[in-house]
Scaffold this motif. Structure first.
Motif, PDB file in Angstrom:
ATOM      1  N   GLN A 175       2.776   2.282 -10.373  1.00  0.00           N
ATOM      2  CA  GLN A 175       1.365   2.667 -10.355  1.00  0.00           C
ATOM      3  C   GLN A 175       1.024   3.394  -9.062  1.00  0.00           C
ATOM      4  N   ALA A 176       1.507   2.881  -7.935  1.00  0.00           N
ATOM      5  CA  ALA A 176       1.238   3.526  -6.642  1.00  0.00           C
ATOM      6  C   ALA A 176       1.899   4.894  -6.561  1.00  0.00           C
ATOM      7  N   GLN A 177       3.075   5.030  -7.153  1.00  0.00           N
ATOM      8  CA  GLN A 177       3.821   6.285  -7.084  1.00  0.00           C
ATOM      9  C   GLN A 177       3.241   7.377  -7.984  1.00  0.00           C
ATOM     10  N   LYS A 178       2.240   7.028  -8.775  1.00  0.00           N
ATOM     11  CA  LYS A 178       1.555   8.030  -9.597  1.00  0.00           C
ATOM     12  C   LYS A 178       0.477   8.783  -8.803  1.00  0.00           C
ATOM     13  N   ILE A 179       0.154   8.288  -7.619  1.00  0.00           N
ATOM     14  CA  ILE A 179      -0.846   8.953  -6.779  1.00  0.00           C
ATOM     15  C   ILE A 179      -0.324  10.327  -6.363  1.00  0.00           C
ATOM     16  N   ALA A 180      -1.181  11.334  -6.473  1.00  0.00           N
ATOM     17  CA  ALA A 180      -0.800  12.692  -6.059  1.00  0.00           C
ATOM     18  C   ALA A 180      -0.635  12.717  -4.549  1.00  0.00           C
ATOM     19  N   TYR A 181       0.604  12.703  -4.109  1.00  0.00           N
ATOM     20  CA  TYR A 181       0.899  12.572  -2.677  1.00  0.00           C
ATOM     21  C   TYR A 181       2.059  13.478  -2.325  1.00  0.00           C
ATOM     22  N   SER A 182       1.882  14.325  -1.312  1.00  0.00           N
ATOM     23  CA  SER A 182       2.885  15.355  -1.014  1.00  0.00           C
ATOM     24  C   SER A 182       3.663  15.104   0.271  1.00  0.00           C
ATOM     25  N   GLU A 183       3.299  14.060   1.027  1.00  0.00           N
ATOM     26  CA  GLU A 183       3.988  13.808   2.287  1.00  0.00           C
ATOM     27  C   GLU A 183       5.110  12.781   2.098  1.00  0.00           C
ATOM     28  N   GLU A 184       5.699  12.339   3.203  1.00  0.00           N
ATOM     29  CA  GLU A 184       6.802  11.374   3.113  1.00  0.00           C
ATOM     30  C   GLU A 184       6.275  10.034   2.605  1.00  0.00           C
ATOM     31  N   TRP A 185       6.924   9.521   1.566  1.00  0.00           N
ATOM     32  CA  TRP A 185       6.471   8.283   0.954  1.00  0.00           C
ATOM     33  C   TRP A 185       6.879   7.085   1.803  1.00  0.00           C
ATOM     34  N   PRO A 186       6.056   6.033   1.806  1.00  0.00           N
ATOM     35  CA  PRO A 186       6.511   4.785   2.423  1.00  0.00           C
ATOM     36  C   PRO A 186       7.630   4.184   1.578  1.00  0.00           C
ATOM     37  N   GLU A 187       8.355   3.240   2.153  1.00  0.00           N
ATOM     38  CA  GLU A 187       9.392   2.554   1.385  1.00  0.00           C
ATOM     39  C   GLU A 187       8.749   1.577   0.398  1.00  0.00           C
ATOM     40  N   PHE A 188       9.344   1.482  -0.790  1.00  0.00           N
ATOM     41  CA  PHE A 188       8.849   0.554  -1.804  1.00  0.00           C
ATOM     42  C   PHE A 188       9.853  -0.573  -1.996  1.00  0.00           C
ATOM     43  N   TYR A 189       9.344  -1.807  -2.016  1.00  0.00           N
ATOM     44  CA  TYR A 189      10.190  -2.978  -2.181  1.00  0.00           C
ATOM     45  C   TYR A 189       9.623  -3.843  -3.312  1.00  0.00           C
ATOM     46  N   ARG A 190      10.533  -4.403  -4.111  1.00  0.00           N
ATOM     47  CA  ARG A 190      10.113  -5.363  -5.141  1.00  0.00           C
ATOM     48  C   ARG A 190      10.530  -6.754  -4.695  1.00  0.00           C
ATOM     49  N   VAL A 191       9.568  -7.672  -4.645  1.00  0.00           N
ATOM     50  CA  VAL A 191       9.831  -9.059  -4.258  1.00  0.00           C
ATOM     51  C   VAL A 191       9.512  -9.948  -5.454  1.00  0.00           C
ATOM     52  N   ASN A 192      10.540 -10.495  -6.070  1.00  0.00           N
ATOM     53  CA  ASN A 192      10.406 -11.298  -7.271  1.00  0.00           C
ATOM     54  C   ASN A 192       9.733 -12.632  -6.944  1.00  0.00           C
ATOM     55  N   ASN A 193       8.579 -12.907  -7.544  1.00  0.00           N
ATOM     56  CA  ASN A 193       7.900 -14.173  -7.301  1.00  0.00           C
ATOM     57  C   ASN A 193       8.771 -15.351  -7.719  1.00  0.00           C
ATOM     58  N   GLY A 194       8.629 -16.455  -7.010  1.00  0.00           N
ATOM     59  CA  GLY A 194       9.434 -17.627  -7.333  1.00  0.00           C
ATOM     60  C   GLY A 194       8.628 -18.912  -7.267  1.00  0.00           C
ATOM     61  N   ILE A 195       9.180 -19.951  -7.850  1.00  0.00           N
ATOM     62  CA  ILE A 195       8.534 -21.259  -7.862  1.00  0.00           C
ATOM     63  C   ILE A 195       9.537 -22.313  -7.402  1.00  0.00           C
ATOM     64  N   LYS A 196       9.040 -23.489  -7.080  1.00  0.00           N
ATOM     65  CA  LYS A 196       9.909 -24.594  -6.703  1.00  0.00           C
ATOM     66  C   LYS A 196      10.445 -25.232  -7.990  1.00  0.00           C
ATOM     67  N   LEU A 197      11.640 -24.836  -8.358  1.00  0.00           N
ATOM     68  CA  LEU A 197      12.193 -25.235  -9.651  1.00  0.00           C
ATOM     69  C   LEU A 197      12.339 -26.745  -9.791  1.00  0.00           C
ATOM     70  N   ALA A 198      12.529 -27.446  -8.674  1.00  0.00           N
ATOM     71  CA  ALA A 198      12.694 -28.906  -8.746  1.00  0.00           C
ATOM     72  C   ALA A 198      11.463 -29.586  -9.332  1.00  0.00           C
ATOM     73  N   GLU A 199      10.296 -28.939  -9.205  1.00  0.00           N
ATOM     74  CA  GLU A 199       9.060 -29.517  -9.736  1.00  0.00           C
ATOM     75  C   GLU A 199       8.829 -29.164 -11.201  1.00  0.00           C
ATOM     76  N   PHE A 200       9.598 -28.213 -11.716  1.00  0.00           N
ATOM     77  CA  PHE A 200       9.395 -27.747 -13.091  1.00  0.00           C
ATOM     78  C   PHE A 200      10.690 -27.926 -13.881  1.00  0.00           C
ATOM     79  N   GLN A 201      10.993 -29.196 -14.161  1.00  0.00           N
ATOM     80  CA  GLN A 201      12.202 -29.554 -14.890  1.00  0.00           C
ATOM     81  C   GLN A 201      11.886 -29.775 -16.363  1.00  0.00           C
TER      82      GLN A 201
END
Length: 409
Positions: A175-201
């Protein structure tokens, strides 16, 4: 090895620690907990004040919460919202409200005395220009919602001032990369959300029946659970409408876990509307109101099905991830980042189109009455639980921070 010092600027509506709930706040609490174990970062968190903060700071070695006394400004917020709506109508661009500018002021004061390796704005990209007025170091925004896209006011300027964009799903980066932008792009990182699996057995039959007994649920009922805020975009009204279209609802119970807002027992007009709607169904519908996050696994033990009828660009939906970790089949809207977290091998994903209600009702009907199908989805859900662990979430976050900190300006 020197640990990167990371300043996290929160939105301000809810505090850290997450004693009043909140999806982002709860996720940040997981990050803090894992960091106390692995000790790879030094975290400085600017948060709205709360009585729990002093004790928190005493018990955490690698996280410091800077408490800020925030004020509610209903009249100013109302004026700003009206002005922003007028701007949207005139320009087609949207600007979200910055409700607590004192958090930015406190951040500036802190950075006049201390240094950090990078500053992360939590989910409020509109604050980036203000931050850049006093901070020249590594700056990133951590997106949890669709707030940086072609409709974002000054989106190009925001991108220009960023070194990185962290997102909970690829959808937000795209979605952010759809912005009309002509300069150097910032770096994009994906951080996968996580949960405490020990609590969800996965609950065994004995644990399931015990939970039902304590919650006064019938042992033989099909229990459907919805967990989240009671707002229109979360689609509770659509879930109730879908249930009304199912011919046979014998021995079905619906648990609605949550309130209008996090930690609030207030009922707005929408909440009252869905209560009235629920009263017209021939089944038991129970509204629990807000419940503490520690209690969620207990309620899920009693569930057979988890329903996620969201009708906005949901980016992760931890409620679905938690249910899947416990082997509970999920039926959800195929929208936003949800398909990145929930596989169609273990869930029913329903396209949000003109036939949505019809298909959602049919999916619910199948989950309620087709035991072998529900069992297959349950087994597939349990197989994929490790990909959403708290440990993996922390590793991906740290990896993104290390890359951001090493980037040359």
């Amino acid at each position: 090895m020197k640990r990167p010092r990371v300043l996290l600027l929160t939105y301000g509506a809810l505090p850290i620690p997450a004693v009043k709930g909140g999806a982002i706040e709860t996720l940040l609490a997981s990050l803090i907990e894992e960091n106390e174990k692995q000790q790879l970062l030094e975290l400085i968190i600017v948060s709205t004040d709360d009585p729990a903060i002093p004790r928190f700071n005493q018990t955490h070695q690698h996280t410091q919460v800077i408490a800020v006394e925030t004020k509610k400004r209903p009249l100013w917020w109302f004026i700003q919202k009206c002005w922003n709506k007028c701007r949207t109508l005139a320009t087609g661009k949207r600007k979200n409200l910055i409700p607590y500018p004192e958090l930015i002021v406190k951040t500036k004061e802190y950075l006049q005395e201390e240094t950090v390796d990078c500053l992360i704005d939590l989910n409020c990209p509109e604050r980036v220009p203000a931050i850049r007025s006093f901070y020249t170091g590594k700056l990133a925004v951590y997106l949890h919602n669709d707030y940086l896209n072609t409709q974002t006011y000054q989106g190009e300027k925001i991108l220009q001032q960023l070194d990185g964009v962290l997102s909970v799903c690829d959808f937000l980066n795209q979605q952010a990369q759809k912005i009309a932008y002509s300069e150097e792009w910032p770096e994009f990182y994906r951080v996968n959300n996580g949960i405490k699996l020990a609590e969800f057995q996965l609950a065994n039959n004995e644990e399931k029946q015990q939970a039902r007994t304590q919650l006064q649920l019938n042992e033989t009922d099909r229990v459907i659970v919805f967990s989240g805020r009671i707002t229109k975009t979360k689609g509770v009204h659509l879930l109730l409408e879908a249930l009304s279209r199912i011919d046979s609802l014998e021995k079905v119970t619906l648990l609605v876990l949550g309130g209008t807002t996090y930690s609030s027992g207030e009922k707005d007009s929408y909440f009252k509307k869905v209560i009235t709607q629920a009263e017209e169904l021939p089944i038991d519908v129970r509204f629990t109101g807000y419940i503490e996050k520690e209690q969620i696994p207990y309620y899920l033990k009693a569930a057979d099905i988890c329903a996620i009828p969201s009708i906005f660009h949901e980016t992760c939906c931890l409620s679905a991830v938690e249910a899947q970790a416990m082997g509970i089949p999920v039926i959800a809207t195929k929208i936003g980042g949800i398909p990145e977290y929930i596989s169609e091998k273990s869930a029913l994903l329903i396209d949000y189109d003109q036939h949505y209600l019809e298909k959602f009702a049919a999916g619910l009907d199948q989950l309620i009455h087709d035991d072998p199908f529900r069992d297959r989805l349950s087994k597939a859900a349990v197989k994929g639980r490790e990909q959403h662990s708290q440990k993996r979430y922390y590793q991906e976050f740290v990896g993104s921070i290390n890359q951001l900190a090493a980037k040359k300006i």
